[in-house]
Design a protein around this motif. Structure first.
Motif, PDB file in Angstrom:
ATOM      1  N   THR A   6      -9.151  -0.357   5.583  1.00  0.00           N
ATOM      2  CA  THR A   6      -8.864  -0.252   7.015  1.00  0.00           C
ATOM      3  C   THR A   6      -7.421  -0.667   7.293  1.00  0.00           C
ATOM      4  O   THR A   6      -6.958  -0.555   8.414  1.00  0.00           O
ATOM      5  N   ASN A   7      -6.725  -1.134   6.253  1.00  0.00           N
ATOM      6  CA  ASN A   7      -5.332  -1.571   6.389  1.00  0.00           C
ATOM      7  C   ASN A   7      -4.402  -0.376   6.231  1.00  0.00           C
ATOM      8  O   ASN A   7      -4.211   0.134   5.132  1.00  0.00           O
ATOM      9  N   LEU A   8      -3.816   0.058   7.331  1.00  0.00           N
ATOM     10  CA  LEU A   8      -2.927   1.221   7.286  1.00  0.00           C
ATOM     11  C   LEU A   8      -1.515   0.856   6.855  1.00  0.00           C
ATOM     12  O   LEU A   8      -0.681   1.726   6.665  1.00  0.00           O
ATOM     13  N   ASN A   9      -1.244  -0.435   6.713  1.00  0.00           N
ATOM     14  CA  ASN A   9       0.091  -0.875   6.326  1.00  0.00           C
ATOM     15  C   ASN A   9       0.298  -0.852   4.814  1.00  0.00           C
ATOM     16  O   ASN A   9       1.373  -1.205   4.345  1.00  0.00           O
ATOM     17  N   LEU A  10      -0.717  -0.482   4.050  1.00  0.00           N
ATOM     18  CA  LEU A  10      -0.563  -0.400   2.599  1.00  0.00           C
ATOM     19  C   LEU A  10       0.412   0.714   2.254  1.00  0.00           C
ATOM     20  O   LEU A  10       0.414   1.771   2.879  1.00  0.00           O
ATOM     21  N   LYS A  11       1.224   0.458   1.233  1.00  0.00           N
ATOM     22  CA  LYS A  11       2.158   1.491   0.791  1.00  0.00           C
ATOM     23  C   LYS A  11       2.201   1.505  -0.727  1.00  0.00           C
ATOM     24  O   LYS A  11       1.777   0.554  -1.387  1.00  0.00           O
ATOM     25  N   GLU A  12       2.692   2.604  -1.268  1.00  0.00           N
ATOM     26  CA  GLU A  12       2.784   2.727  -2.719  1.00  0.00           C
ATOM     27  C   GLU A  12       3.547   1.545  -3.290  1.00  0.00           C
ATOM     28  O   GLU A  12       4.563   1.134  -2.745  1.00  0.00           O
ATOM     29  N   GLY A  13       3.009   0.998  -4.382  1.00  0.00           N
ATOM     30  CA  GLY A  13       3.636  -0.140  -5.040  1.00  0.00           C
ATOM     31  C   GLY A  13       3.050  -1.483  -4.644  1.00  0.00           C
ATOM     32  O   GLY A  13       3.241  -2.472  -5.354  1.00  0.00           O
ATOM     33  N   ASP A  14       2.308  -1.542  -3.517  1.00  0.00           N
ATOM     34  CA  ASP A  14       1.678  -2.807  -3.121  1.00  0.00           C
ATOM     35  C   ASP A  14       0.630  -3.202  -4.144  1.00  0.00           C
ATOM     36  O   ASP A  14      -0.152  -2.361  -4.612  1.00  0.00           O
ATOM     37  N   LYS A  15       0.585  -4.472  -4.471  1.00  0.00           N
ATOM     38  CA  LYS A  15      -0.468  -5.021  -5.334  1.00  0.00           C
ATOM     39  C   LYS A  15      -1.625  -5.418  -4.432  1.00  0.00           C
ATOM     40  O   LYS A  15      -1.424  -6.051  -3.386  1.00  0.00           O
TER      41      LYS A  15
END
Length: 109
Positions: free
Chosen positions: A26-35
């Motif tokens: 539900t977290n839309l702030n995730l981006k490629e490279g996030d652990k």
């Protein structure tokens, strides 16, 4: 069985593989490279976002999505790296023990 109300799903890559697995979020702030910390069938694991969140309505697979639990902390990453190092050391010890056992057996003949 636990039910989730995911709004999105994201592709997660694990350090031991080259294939992304999808997890609900539900977290839309995730981006490629996030652990991130995810729930897998084998337990809780650390992975890396390789495909940014996509709207859940576009999910066409039949597999049930497990959740992305949270963004990984610095402590999570350090612990993960220490565990990987411990696993390498354990494998090295096992290999040495197997070789020693074979050598003992060969010397008995």
């Amino acid at each position: 069985k636990k039910t989730y109300n995911f709004t999105h799903y994201a592709g997660i890559l694990f350090s031991n593989g080259s294939r992304a697995y999808f997890f609900g979020c539900t977290n839309l702030n995730l981006k490629e490279g996030d652990k991130v910390i995810v729930e897998t069938s084998r337990g809780i694991e650390l992975g890396e976002v390789s495909i940014a969140p996509i709207e859940i309505k576009k999910y066409k697979q039949q597999l049930e999505l497990k959740p992305i639990l949270r963004i990984a902390t610095e402590t999570d990453v350090k612990l993960h790296n220490a565990n990987k190092e411990d696993a390498k050391n354990a494998m090295k010890i096992c290999e040495e023990e197997v070789i020693n056992a074979w050598n003992r057996r060969a010397n008995e003949k």
